[in-house]
Scaffold this motif. Structure first.
Motif, PDB file in Angstrom:
ATOM      1  N   ASN A 151       0.829  -1.208   0.000  1.00 34.78           N
ATOM      2  CA  ASN A 151       0.000   0.000   0.000  1.00 34.78           C
ATOM      3  C   ASN A 151       0.864   1.258   0.000  1.00 34.78           C
ATOM      4  O   ASN A 151       0.497   2.272  -0.603  1.00 34.78           O
ATOM      5  CB  ASN A 151      -0.934   0.007   1.213  1.00 34.78           C
ATOM      6  CG  ASN A 151      -2.050  -1.021   1.091  1.00 34.78           C
ATOM      7  OD1 ASN A 151      -2.419  -1.422  -0.011  1.00 34.78           O
ATOM      8  ND2 ASN A 151      -2.582  -1.464   2.218  1.00 34.78           N
ATOM      9  N   HIS A 152       2.012   1.187   0.658  1.00 32.71           N
ATOM     10  CA  HIS A 152       2.895   2.348   0.740  1.00 32.71           C
ATOM     11  C   HIS A 152       3.679   2.565  -0.552  1.00 32.71           C
ATOM     12  O   HIS A 152       3.830   3.703  -1.014  1.00 32.71           O
ATOM     13  CB  HIS A 152       3.875   2.175   1.909  1.00 32.71           C
ATOM     14  CG  HIS A 152       4.710   3.389   2.176  1.00 32.71           C
ATOM     15  ND1 HIS A 152       4.296   4.406   3.012  1.00 32.71           N
ATOM     16  CD2 HIS A 152       5.937   3.760   1.714  1.00 32.71           C
ATOM     17  CE1 HIS A 152       5.222   5.349   3.050  1.00 32.71           C
ATOM     18  NE2 HIS A 152       6.238   4.976   2.284  1.00 32.71           N
ATOM     19  N   CYS A 153       4.152   1.460  -1.149  1.00 35.10           N
ATOM     20  CA  CYS A 153       5.033   1.562  -2.313  1.00 35.10           C
ATOM     21  C   CYS A 153       4.312   1.361  -3.640  1.00 35.10           C
ATOM     22  O   CYS A 153       4.886   1.614  -4.699  1.00 35.10           O
ATOM     23  CB  CYS A 153       6.183   0.562  -2.194  1.00 35.10           C
ATOM     24  SG  CYS A 153       7.235   0.836  -0.745  1.00 35.10           S
ATOM     25  N   GLY A 154       3.100   0.866  -3.596  1.00 37.07           N
ATOM     26  CA  GLY A 154       2.323   0.713  -4.818  1.00 37.07           C
ATOM     27  C   GLY A 154       2.451  -0.628  -5.509  1.00 37.07           C
ATOM     28  O   GLY A 154       1.526  -1.094  -6.162  1.00 37.07           O
ATOM     29  N   SER A 155       3.602  -1.269  -5.399  1.00 36.50           N
ATOM     30  CA  SER A 155       3.832  -2.564  -6.045  1.00 36.50           C
ATOM     31  C   SER A 155       4.972  -3.280  -5.337  1.00 36.50           C
ATOM     32  O   SER A 155       5.729  -2.665  -4.563  1.00 36.50           O
ATOM     33  CB  SER A 155       4.197  -2.380  -7.523  1.00 36.50           C
ATOM     34  OG  SER A 155       5.464  -1.742  -7.634  1.00 36.50           O
ATOM     35  N   ILE A 208       8.642  -1.863  -3.786  1.00 36.74           N
ATOM     36  CA  ILE A 208       9.199  -2.091  -2.453  1.00 36.74           C
ATOM     37  C   ILE A 208      10.699  -2.316  -2.537  1.00 36.74           C
ATOM     38  O   ILE A 208      11.484  -1.712  -1.784  1.00 36.74           O
ATOM     39  CB  ILE A 208       8.520  -3.316  -1.788  1.00 36.74           C
ATOM     40  CG1 ILE A 208       7.046  -3.028  -1.518  1.00 36.74           C
ATOM     41  CG2 ILE A 208       9.235  -3.693  -0.477  1.00 36.74           C
ATOM     42  CD1 ILE A 208       6.246  -4.237  -1.089  1.00 36.74           C
ATOM     43  N   PHE A 209      11.113  -3.172  -3.454  1.00 34.58           N
ATOM     44  CA  PHE A 209      12.536  -3.519  -3.549  1.00 34.58           C
ATOM     45  C   PHE A 209      13.373  -2.409  -4.189  1.00 34.58           C
ATOM     46  O   PHE A 209      14.596  -2.388  -4.037  1.00 34.58           O
ATOM     47  CB  PHE A 209      12.695  -4.822  -4.324  1.00 34.58           C
ATOM     48  CG  PHE A 209      12.234  -6.026  -3.561  1.00 34.58           C
ATOM     49  CD1 PHE A 209      13.006  -6.583  -2.561  1.00 34.58           C
ATOM     50  CD2 PHE A 209      10.981  -6.588  -3.813  1.00 34.58           C
ATOM     51  CE1 PHE A 209      12.577  -7.697  -1.838  1.00 34.58           C
ATOM     52  CE2 PHE A 209      10.539  -7.698  -3.099  1.00 34.58           C
ATOM     53  CZ  PHE A 209      11.334  -8.244  -2.106  1.00 34.58           C
ATOM     54  N   LYS A 210      12.718  -1.491  -4.889  1.00 34.26           N
ATOM     55  CA  LYS A 210      13.445  -0.395  -5.517  1.00 34.26           C
ATOM     56  C   LYS A 210      13.347   0.900  -4.712  1.00 34.26           C
ATOM     57  O   LYS A 210      13.941   1.904  -5.086  1.00 34.26           O
ATOM     58  CB  LYS A 210      12.934  -0.185  -6.939  1.00 34.26           C
ATOM     59  CG  LYS A 210      13.289  -1.352  -7.859  1.00 34.26           C
ATOM     60  CD  LYS A 210      12.955  -1.069  -9.315  1.00 34.26           C
ATOM     61  CE  LYS A 210      13.441  -2.213 -10.201  1.00 34.26           C
ATOM     62  NZ  LYS A 210      13.143  -1.974 -11.635  1.00 34.26           N
ATOM     63  N   ALA A 211      12.598   0.873  -3.619  1.00 35.81           N
ATOM     64  CA  ALA A 211      12.445   2.061  -2.788  1.00 35.81           C
ATOM     65  C   ALA A 211      13.727   2.333  -2.001  1.00 35.81           C
ATOM     66  O   ALA A 211      14.502   1.419  -1.696  1.00 35.81           O
ATOM     67  CB  ALA A 211      11.272   1.885  -1.832  1.00 35.81           C
ATOM     68  N   LYS A 212      13.927   3.578  -1.668  1.00 36.14           N
ATOM     69  CA  LYS A 212      15.083   3.949  -0.856  1.00 36.14           C
ATOM     70  C   LYS A 212      14.870   3.476   0.574  1.00 36.14           C
ATOM     71  O   LYS A 212      13.752   3.409   1.075  1.00 36.14           O
ATOM     72  CB  LYS A 212      15.268   5.465  -0.882  1.00 36.14           C
ATOM     73  CG  LYS A 212      15.667   6.015  -2.247  1.00 36.14           C
ATOM     74  CD  LYS A 212      15.850   7.520  -2.189  1.00 36.14           C
ATOM     75  CE  LYS A 212      16.266   8.065  -3.556  1.00 36.14           C
ATOM     76  NZ  LYS A 212      16.439   9.541  -3.523  1.00 36.14           N
ATOM     77  N   ARG A 217      16.776  -7.798   5.701  1.00 31.64           N
ATOM     78  CA  ARG A 217      16.229  -9.024   5.097  1.00 31.64           C
ATOM     79  C   ARG A 217      15.708  -8.762   3.688  1.00 31.64           C
ATOM     80  O   ARG A 217      15.785  -9.627   2.814  1.00 31.64           O
ATOM     81  CB  ARG A 217      15.113  -9.570   5.976  1.00 31.64           C
ATOM     82  CG  ARG A 217      15.613 -10.179   7.284  1.00 31.64           C
ATOM     83  CD  ARG A 217      14.474 -10.489   8.234  1.00 31.64           C
ATOM     84  NE  ARG A 217      14.952 -11.107   9.453  1.00 31.64           N
ATOM     85  CZ  ARG A 217      14.281 -11.150  10.608  1.00 31.64           C
ATOM     86  NH1 ARG A 217      13.071 -10.592  10.668  1.00 31.64           N
ATOM     87  NH2 ARG A 217      14.790 -11.722  11.670  1.00 31.64           N
ATOM     88  N   LEU A 218      15.179  -7.569   3.451  1.00 28.34           N
ATOM     89  CA  LEU A 218      14.696  -7.224   2.117  1.00 28.34           C
ATOM     90  C   LEU A 218      15.839  -7.153   1.100  1.00 28.34           C
ATOM     91  O   LEU A 218      15.613  -7.317  -0.101  1.00 28.34           O
ATOM     92  CB  LEU A 218      13.976  -5.867   2.160  1.00 28.34           C
ATOM     93  CG  LEU A 218      12.530  -5.867   2.698  1.00 28.34           C
ATOM     94  CD1 LEU A 218      12.072  -4.450   3.000  1.00 28.34           C
ATOM     95  CD2 LEU A 218      11.588  -6.538   1.721  1.00 28.34           C
ATOM     96  N   ALA A 219      17.048  -6.919   1.592  1.00 27.21           N
ATOM     97  CA  ALA A 219      18.205  -6.806   0.710  1.00 27.21           C
ATOM     98  C   ALA A 219      18.896  -8.149   0.463  1.00 27.21           C
ATOM     99  O   ALA A 219      19.897  -8.208  -0.255  1.00 27.21           O
ATOM    100  CB  ALA A 219      19.204  -5.811   1.301  1.00 27.21           C
TER     101      ALA A 219
END
Length: 366
Positions: free
Chosen positions: A28-32, A36-40, A57-59
């Protein structure tokens, strides 16, 4: 949903400690998922509940290699994937905060404009429970409901068999991936199941039928359907967990009563006694409580020419006209009205002869 986005969604599912609720918050915050994975890092850190450990963990690059393997399994085995924002995703589950972000299905499932009920109960079903289950489904057959259960021993497999005998669509919700069947003795039912419906799960092909998975899959059984029916249950058991989940989702729950001395009627009797389930003695009880008898008639929508509506009443009327019957709490969310305010509006509209109340805090236009 593109294959690229599916790849990112699968990777998101493999992030340790990211469940469906946190995943939805991130989406909901990042749109897709890709977003999420490309967000800063600073952008993600601003989200409530997202700390340094989760960011690390996302990295982790390993999640993408695992996602690629599962994506290959999906492609090679003709698995259908539904994202919780898509039209193909079951409508009932869209209103459950902890529903899966992805559903994997096989077979020939079609839930559009279908009545859906879940039938659960003990694995040690008695002749009394068997007879009731078979008769219930046979009596409901003219209304063409979809029968959902967990494909386990006892009441589950009996419900699936009875549905197929009456040419009804039936769905087995699995506690593992679509690469296997558990219990193995039920593998013989797979071809007919997939011809009359199919299988559904939120587990990957790498998952096994572990004990905790059965509890997790129960939220799908409870959330996908309009009502959950408990045929027989001891005073403890998985079917009671499913019934409690259905109550939490504001769905109707029905229980078949039995003698107080019968072990596998104790759970049902307690549900009824504590008002956590409606007493169910026949298909007619279900049809009446779910208002299915009224649905068979053509709806006569009140003509607004003769009724003056206040602006907020008009808002509620327009919502119900577009969406059909709806539960009051969900109506409040969609219409942007406090529950206490909506309750007063609904009463006024009922007195004007515009709407009518239904079981389960549901309302519809007359």
């Amino acid at each position: 949903m593109t294959e690229n986005e599916l790849h990112y969604l699968l990777a998101l599912q493999k992030v340790d400690r990211v469940g469906d609720i946190i995943a939805k918050k991130l989406l909901n915050h990042c749109g897709s998922a890709e977003g999420i994975f490309k967000a800063k890092t600073t952008q993600l850190a601003a989200i409530d509940g997202i700390g340094k450990v989760l960011l690390k963990r996302l990295a982790n690059p390993d999640i993408f290699s695992q996602a690629e393997k599962e994506l290959r399994f999906i492609r090679d085995n003709n698995i259908t994937v539904s994202f919780f924002r898509e039209e193909s995703y079951p409508e009932g589950l869209k209103h459950c905060t902890d529903s899966p972000i992805l559903l994997f299905t096989s077979g020939n499932i079609n839930l559009k404009q279908k009545r859906i009920i879940s039938i659960v109960g003990t694995r040690q079903v008695t002749p009394y429970g068997m007879d009731f289950c078979r008769k219930l489904i046979a009596d409901l057959a003219p209304l063409d409901p979809v029968i959902v259960s967990g494909f386990a021993y006892g009441v589950d497999i009996l419900a699936h068999q009875s549905a197929m005998e009456n040419n009804l669509q039936t769905i087995g919700v699995l506690a593992h991936g679509l690469n296997q069947i558990y219990p193995k003795s039920h593998k013989k039912y797979k071809p007919q199941m997939e011809g009359n419906g199919g299988f559904m799960t939120d587990f990957w092909s790498t998952s096994h039928p572990d004990r905790e998975n059965f509890i997790k899959r129960n939220r799908i059984v409870a959330g996908i359907s309009e009502a959950t029916i408990v045929i027989e249950s001891a005073d403890k058991g998985g079917s009671l967990i499913t019934a409690n989940m259905a109550n939490d989702y504001n769905r109707d729950v029905f229980a078949v009563p039995g003698r107080t001395s019968d072990k596998y009627s104790q759970g049902c009797n307690n549900l009824i006694k504590t008002q956590r389930a409606h007493l169910l003695t026949s298909a007619a009880d279900l049809v009446y409580m779910l208002n299915w008898d009224m649905e068979k008639k053509e709806k006569q929508i009140q003509k607004q020419l003769f009724v003056t509506l206040e602006p907020e009443e008009q808002l509620v009327f327009d919502f119900l006209q577009k969406n059909g019957k709806e539960q009051m709490d969900l109506m409040a969310v969609h219409c942007g009205l406090p529950v206490f305010k909506l309750s007063s509006l609904l009463l006024n509209m009922e007195l004007k002869g515009i709407i009518r109340p239904l079981p389960g805090k549901m309302f519809e236009i007359i």
